[in-house]
Design an enzyme around this catalytic site. Structure first.
Site, mmCIF file in Angstrom:
data_model
loop_
_atom_site.group_PDB
_atom_site.id
_atom_site.type_symbol
_atom_site.label_atom_id
_atom_site.label_comp_id
_atom_site.label_asym_id
_atom_site.label_seq_id
_atom_site.Cartn_x
_atom_site.Cartn_y
_atom_site.Cartn_z
ATOM 1 N N LYS A 136 -15.588 -7.809 4.351
ATOM 2 C CA LYS A 136 -14.480 -8.167 5.251
ATOM 3 C C LYS A 136 -14.684 -7.532 6.625
ATOM 4 O O LYS A 136 -14.869 -6.317 6.712
ATOM 5 C CB LYS A 136 -13.142 -7.612 4.718
ATOM 6 C CG LYS A 136 -12.722 -8.035 3.334
ATOM 7 C CD LYS A 136 -11.345 -7.380 3.049
ATOM 8 C CE LYS A 136 -11.039 -7.277 1.570
ATOM 9 N NZ LYS A 136 -9.974 -6.296 1.280
ATOM 10 N N ARG A 195 -2.715 -6.318 -7.976
ATOM 11 C CA ARG A 195 -1.617 -7.275 -7.813
ATOM 12 C C ARG A 195 -1.777 -8.357 -8.885
ATOM 13 O O ARG A 195 -1.260 -8.231 -9.968
ATOM 14 C CB ARG A 195 -1.643 -7.891 -6.406
ATOM 15 C CG ARG A 195 -1.207 -6.929 -5.318
ATOM 16 C CD ARG A 195 -1.583 -7.416 -3.962
ATOM 17 N NE ARG A 195 -3.027 -7.651 -3.904
ATOM 18 C CZ ARG A 195 -3.712 -7.963 -2.831
ATOM 19 N NH1 ARG A 195 -3.090 -8.148 -1.695
ATOM 20 N NH2 ARG A 195 -5.011 -8.122 -2.857
ATOM 21 N N HIS A 222 0.835 -1.202 0.000
ATOM 22 C CA HIS A 222 0.000 0.000 0.000
ATOM 23 C C HIS A 222 0.875 1.260 0.000
ATOM 24 O O HIS A 222 0.627 2.207 -0.743
ATOM 25 C CB HIS A 222 -0.884 0.062 1.264
ATOM 26 C CG HIS A 222 -1.920 -1.003 1.383
ATOM 27 N ND1 HIS A 222 -2.088 -1.750 2.524
ATOM 28 C CD2 HIS A 222 -2.856 -1.447 0.510
ATOM 29 C CE1 HIS A 222 -3.099 -2.600 2.361
ATOM 30 N NE2 HIS A 222 -3.580 -2.445 1.139
ATOM 31 N N SER A 224 -2.853 -7.539 3.370
ATOM 32 C CA SER A 224 -3.096 -7.316 4.806
ATOM 33 C C SER A 224 -3.454 -8.637 5.474
ATOM 34 O O SER A 224 -3.046 -8.906 6.606
ATOM 35 C CB SER A 224 -4.234 -6.315 4.999
ATOM 36 O OG SER A 224 -3.902 -5.077 4.458
HETATM 37 O O1 PNS Z 1 -9.170 -2.393 0.516
HETATM 38 P P1 PNS Z 1 -10.552 -2.756 0.025
HETATM 39 O O2 PNS Z 1 -11.160 -3.778 0.931
HETATM 40 O O3 PNS Z 1 -10.561 -3.152 -1.412
HETATM 41 O O4 PNS Z 1 -11.413 -1.405 0.158
HETATM 42 C C1 PNS Z 1 -12.748 -1.387 -0.274
HETATM 43 C C2 PNS Z 1 -13.366 0.011 -0.195
HETATM 44 C C3 PNS Z 1 -13.397 0.510 1.247
HETATM 45 C C4 PNS Z 1 -12.524 0.968 -1.038
HETATM 46 C C5 PNS Z 1 -14.790 -0.110 -0.794
HETATM 47 O O5 PNS Z 1 -15.528 -1.042 -0.074
HETATM 48 C C6 PNS Z 1 -15.534 1.223 -0.836
HETATM 49 O O6 PNS Z 1 -15.325 2.010 -1.737
HETATM 50 N N1 PNS Z 1 -16.427 1.451 0.153
HETATM 51 C C7 PNS Z 1 -17.236 2.646 0.225
HETATM 52 C C8 PNS Z 1 -18.690 2.357 -0.250
HETATM 53 C C9 PNS Z 1 -18.745 2.407 -1.757
HETATM 54 O O7 PNS Z 1 -18.725 3.466 -2.352
HETATM 55 N N2 PNS Z 1 -18.789 1.202 -2.397
HETATM 56 C C10 PNS Z 1 -18.701 1.094 -3.845
HETATM 57 C C11 PNS Z 1 -19.983 1.212 -4.578
HETATM 58 S S1 PNS Z 1 -21.194 0.032 -4.069
#
Ligand code: PNS
Length: 161
Positions: A41, A90, A17, A128
């Site tokens: 998660k 990745r 990250h 992670s």
């Molecule tokens: O590191 P991750 O788990 O890929 O992060 C995911 C994250 C937090 C970026 C994603 O879940 C997110 O954007 N959440 C905010 C809600 C949202 O806008 N979701 C996408 C459209 S449904």
């Protein structure tokens, strides 16, 4: 003023990250690292802890802020006057989920572009979840997370075996 947003759950931030953060920050005037929750998660670290770990890991590099992401990412981007979301990729296994998210975000706000950055090959195996698996089982996490947060990550798992 070009503002990019790098969203993620960062549970906890890894060197993979951090590598993306520093490379993305070099491409814009302001990078906002947005710490959110992925509904798929459960997190080990609270949002405040994840934010603090990121802030410690980033240190005083200018042009980067770390902020909580509550609600929709596209609403957050609009509020911050940003039209660019950065995501790291990745392996092929990341692609399907990221593809779906990028298209959903495009439907929510057609002005927003998602840009993908390839992981540094050094960290292509790193996640992670892998860090947590190692820390939980007293494995070594040197080189996987920023040195400045290593002890805090290990401490989290000290009493749970
Ligand atoms: O590191 P991750 O788990 O890929 O992060 C995911 C994250 C937090 C970026 C994603 O879940 C997110 O954007 N959440 C905010 C809600 C949202 O806008 N979701 C996408 C459209 S449904």
């Amino acid at each position: 003023m070009k503002t990019f947003i790098y969203p993620g759950s960062f549970d906890p931030v890894t060197n993979g990250h951090l590598d993306i953060i520093l490379r993305a920050a070099a491409l814009c005037d302001k990078l906002i690292v947005a710490v959110g929750d992925n509904v798929n998660k459960a997190t080990t670290f609270s949002k405040q802890e994840r934010i603090e770990l990121l802030r410690t890991a980033i240190g005083d590099v200018s042009g980067i802020t770390v902020e909580p992401l509550d609600g929709l990412l596209t609403d957050f981007a609009k509020k911050k006057n940003s039209k660019t979301i950065i995501k790291g990729l990745r392996a092929l296994s990341d692609f399907e989920y990221e593809f779906q998210m990028a298209l959903l975000n495009k439907i929510l706000d057609s002005e927003i572009e998602t840009l993908f950055m390839m992981t540094n090959v050094k960290y292509s195996y790193l996640s992670s979840s892998a860090v947590k698996e190692l820390a939980r089982n007293a494995g070594k996490i040197e080189g996987l997370v920023p040195e400045s947060i290593r002890d805090r990550v290990l401490d989290k798992f000290k009493n749970c075996k």
